[in-house]
Design a protein around this motif. Sequence first.
Motif, PDB file in Angstrom:
ATOM      1  N   HIS A   7      45.249  15.904  67.677  1.00 54.08           N
ATOM      2  CA  HIS A   7      46.088  16.318  68.789  1.00 54.08           C
ATOM      3  C   HIS A   7      47.536  15.943  68.490  1.00 54.08           C
ATOM      4  N   ILE A   8      48.476  16.669  69.043  1.00 51.35           N
ATOM      5  CA  ILE A   8      49.896  16.365  68.858  1.00 51.35           C
ATOM      6  C   ILE A   8      50.235  14.969  69.385  1.00 51.35           C
ATOM      7  N   ASN A   9      49.527  14.508  70.449  1.00 53.76           N
ATOM      8  CA  ASN A   9      49.791  13.159  70.949  1.00 53.76           C
ATOM      9  C   ASN A   9      49.587  12.112  69.854  1.00 53.76           C
ATOM     10  N   GLU A  10      48.528  12.275  69.060  1.00 53.62           N
ATOM     11  CA  GLU A  10      48.230  11.314  67.996  1.00 53.62           C
ATOM     12  C   GLU A  10      49.324  11.320  66.936  1.00 53.62           C
ATOM     13  N   ILE A  17      55.307   4.828  65.939  1.00 50.92           N
ATOM     14  CA  ILE A  17      54.977   3.467  65.511  1.00 50.92           C
ATOM     15  C   ILE A  17      55.415   3.240  64.067  1.00 50.92           C
ATOM     16  N   THR A  18      55.242   4.245  63.228  1.00 48.00           N
ATOM     17  CA  THR A  18      55.698   4.129  61.839  1.00 48.00           C
ATOM     18  C   THR A  18      57.200   3.909  61.779  1.00 48.00           C
ATOM     19  N   ARG A  19      57.937   4.638  62.623  1.00 46.23           N
ATOM     20  CA  ARG A  19      59.401   4.489  62.621  1.00 46.23           C
ATOM     21  C   ARG A  19      59.803   3.089  63.088  1.00 46.23           C
ATOM     22  N   LEU A  20      59.085   2.540  64.060  1.00 45.68           N
ATOM     23  CA  LEU A  20      59.362   1.166  64.474  1.00 45.68           C
ATOM     24  C   LEU A  20      59.208   0.215  63.292  1.00 45.68           C
ATOM     25  N   TYR A  21      58.123   0.378  62.545  1.00 38.99           N
ATOM     26  CA  TYR A  21      57.891  -0.480  61.388  1.00 38.99           C
ATOM     27  C   TYR A  21      59.026  -0.331  60.372  1.00 38.99           C
ATOM     28  N   GLN A  22      59.452   0.894  60.151  1.00 38.08           N
ATOM     29  CA  GLN A  22      60.514   1.135  59.167  1.00 38.08           C
ATOM     30  C   GLN A  22      61.866   0.580  59.621  1.00 38.08           C
ATOM     31  N   HIS A  23      61.999   0.313  60.909  1.00 39.43           N
ATOM     32  CA  HIS A  23      63.216  -0.326  61.423  1.00 39.43           C
ATOM     33  C   HIS A  23      63.055  -1.844  61.548  1.00 39.43           C
ATOM     34  N   GLY A  24      62.031  -2.398  60.944  1.00 40.68           N
ATOM     35  CA  GLY A  24      61.915  -3.841  60.868  1.00 40.68           C
ATOM     36  C   GLY A  24      60.931  -4.481  61.816  1.00 40.68           C
ATOM     37  N   VAL A  25      60.247  -3.699  62.654  1.00 39.20           N
ATOM     38  CA  VAL A  25      59.273  -4.262  63.593  1.00 39.20           C
ATOM     39  C   VAL A  25      58.011  -4.661  62.838  1.00 39.20           C
ATOM     40  N   ARG A  26      57.625  -5.940  62.976  1.00 41.16           N
ATOM     41  CA  ARG A  26      56.382  -6.431  62.379  1.00 41.16           C
ATOM     42  C   ARG A  26      55.438  -7.001  63.432  1.00 41.16           C
ATOM     43  N   ASP A  27      55.904  -7.085  64.672  1.00 38.20           N
ATOM     44  CA  ASP A  27      55.090  -7.587  65.777  1.00 38.20           C
ATOM     45  C   ASP A  27      55.163  -6.594  66.928  1.00 38.20           C
ATOM     46  N   ILE A  28      53.999  -6.199  67.434  1.00 34.92           N
ATOM     47  CA  ILE A  28      53.935  -5.313  68.594  1.00 34.92           C
ATOM     48  C   ILE A  28      53.108  -6.012  69.667  1.00 34.92           C
ATOM     49  N   CYS A  29      53.678  -6.139  70.862  1.00 38.11           N
ATOM     50  CA  CYS A  29      53.007  -6.766  71.995  1.00 38.11           C
ATOM     51  C   CYS A  29      52.529  -5.662  72.937  1.00 38.11           C
ATOM     52  N   ALA A  42      47.516   4.232  67.856  1.00 39.51           N
ATOM     53  CA  ALA A  42      48.323   4.437  66.646  1.00 39.51           C
ATOM     54  C   ALA A  42      48.670   3.096  66.005  1.00 39.51           C
ATOM     55  N   ALA A  43      49.021   2.107  66.825  1.00 43.30           N
ATOM     56  CA  ALA A  43      49.343   0.779  66.287  1.00 43.30           C
ATOM     57  C   ALA A  43      48.133   0.163  65.597  1.00 43.30           C
ATOM     58  N   ILE A  44      46.957   0.324  66.193  1.00 38.00           N
ATOM     59  CA  ILE A  44      45.725  -0.213  65.587  1.00 38.00           C
ATOM     60  C   ILE A  44      45.459   0.461  64.245  1.00 38.00           C
ATOM     61  N   ARG A  45      45.603   1.793  64.196  1.00 36.30           N
ATOM     62  CA  ARG A  45      45.358   2.528  62.950  1.00 36.30           C
ATOM     63  C   ARG A  45      46.331   2.092  61.850  1.00 36.30           C
ATOM     64  N   LEU A  46      47.568   1.858  62.233  1.00 33.14           N
ATOM     65  CA  LEU A  46      48.585   1.574  61.222  1.00 33.14           C
ATOM     66  C   LEU A  46      48.460   0.180  60.625  1.00 33.14           C
ATOM     67  N   GLN A  47      47.651  -0.683  61.227  1.00 37.60           N
ATOM     68  CA  GLN A  47      47.440  -1.990  60.609  1.00 37.60           C
ATOM     69  C   GLN A  47      46.779  -1.860  59.237  1.00 37.60           C
ATOM     70  N   LEU A  53      51.783  -5.812  59.855  1.00 41.04           N
ATOM     71  CA  LEU A  53      51.933  -5.505  61.274  1.00 41.04           C
ATOM     72  C   LEU A  53      50.948  -6.339  62.089  1.00 41.04           C
ATOM     73  N   GLN A  54      51.476  -7.093  63.039  1.00 39.75           N
ATOM     74  CA  GLN A  54      50.642  -7.948  63.882  1.00 39.75           C
ATOM     75  C   GLN A  54      50.679  -7.450  65.323  1.00 39.75           C
ATOM     76  N   LEU A  55      49.515  -7.428  65.955  1.00 46.10           N
ATOM     77  CA  LEU A  55      49.399  -6.968  67.332  1.00 46.10           C
ATOM     78  C   LEU A  55      49.055  -8.149  68.230  1.00 46.10           C
TER      79      LEU A  55
END
Length: 563
Positions: A7-10, A17-29, A42-47, A53-55
């Motif tokens: 789906h487009i949502n996915e 989430i990938t863009r957040l990581y590429q901008h330096g995000v390593r922790d997602i709450c 998406a965050a779970i998959r990208l681990q 990446l820590q959740l």
Amino acid sequence: MQATFTHINEAWAQLLITRLYQHGVRDICLAPGSRSAPLTLAAIRLQDTYPQLQLHTHFDERGLAFMGLGLCRARRRPVALITTSGTAVPNLHPALVEAFQTHQPLVAVTADRPEELVGCGANQAIVQPGIFSHHVRAALNLPTPDITLSGGWLAQQLDLALARLHGPGRGPVHLNVPFCDPLYGTPESADFGPWMSDVAPVVTAPDPFPGFTMHRIREPVIFVAGQLDPEEAEAVLMVARDYHVPILADIGSQLRLQDHPCILPHPDLLLTVTHIRRRLKAMNQVIQFGGRLTSRRLNQWLADFQGRHWLVSPHEDGLDPERRALQIQASIPEFCSQLKIPVQGDLGIAPLQAQVIEQLELALTYPFSEPAAARVITDTIPDDMLLLPGNSLSIRLLDMVARPGRGNRCITNRGASGIDGLVATAAGLATGHPAGATLLLGDLSLLHDLNSLALAARSPHPLVIVVLNNDGGGIFNLLPAAAHKDHFQSFFQLPHGLTFRNAATLFGLIYANPDSAGAFQKAYTEACRRGDATLIELNFPSNQSSRIIRGLIKTLEEVRFEE
């Protein structure tokens, strides 16, 4: 990056989430929610793709946001928050206010209902765009995911907003992300490779610091150190050492707890002594690094200072409440590297300092008190453990009585100086720092953030929460409100009669309730050695600290000091 989705949502959420990581995000709450499910999944998959990446999860969005702030401060990099729609969103606001005031790169990613469901009685739908308008450095209100809007377009929009996580103007960012049903996709898979084919790599080029002119300095000079990062504090101390410049250091300056000849101990108390203020009148220039000073006496001294006052900060925000200082926006290490000051003579106040310290030691001897507890912490805290003073009375006590020595990094929530979210912030600090953290706070502050003890209980590193329980707002005993005796208790102090033993049991924390300085030092030392969380409750009479502090100040103001 994965190109097959149902789906487009996915695909939309995965790119975000990938863009957040590429901008330096390593922790997602993450807080639980349905509308935010595409982002969470998406965050779970990208681990799997990004093991770094820590959740982190919590059931309360306000505590979650402050935990993110603590992680941001401990690890000194961007942290993302993900929430569902509705009232979950404004619960992030207090932490974003603090992040805005202190330029912390916190990213609020708020799931939303599509625009057509707002204002029509649909469930959990409020107006979310612009909700943090005055307290974020950038905001992006995305449309609902649409296959006709390419991945390159989405990445570009995200990059424009996320660029504000970096550079001298950095701070919190809000991404509002509406999703249409179905949220979880369909049984059929599709190739979204063409949709993502125009996604360009991230280019991070933060705005440079503006140039500054180094005006002539009017010696003799004194430094004032406000809220500083460690490398800024190191630069200030280096130039002070080279030119023998004295420093009046705030508890959040990373200098106040260091033992160094240039750093004047107990500046809040020194400024009560007439002879010392008279010596400081000889100064022709103050160079202040950073702002948000804790000490009322230091702020008043600056307000009355008749010489030249420079205030150096990497940010453009105004930091002088009197609006008299020449504010210079510059990298503090770079500014210090260009400072040239004639080597200065000694202030000649060492005998006076010794007498101030002697009077302070007498005040801390008996009985066991809140000021004495603050002293025990700074004398006992392990090397490299972080210290978080709660606002109100706690930070003032540490600023007043802490003995210089270990030089521990001291992190403060002095942007808005609120008492909310302190436990959650400390939990974030301890999670992000292997040596752990100590939090000193008052009873009302702990009641304000009680459910964040659930975060504390999950800390992977030592976390020691020391609560000064004086049955209400003890700070008001030192403020003009205390004179309104008919209304003082009911409207300012708010005595509650509660203790915290059962709260520790509820959340599974180790608990101690020592009643002497020796017993507290033993309990605190043991708690620092553990790898988990401890709640230490110290009970004191409501007006004990105010009597001790007033008595000490009166002595320092009236005693005939020998120079």
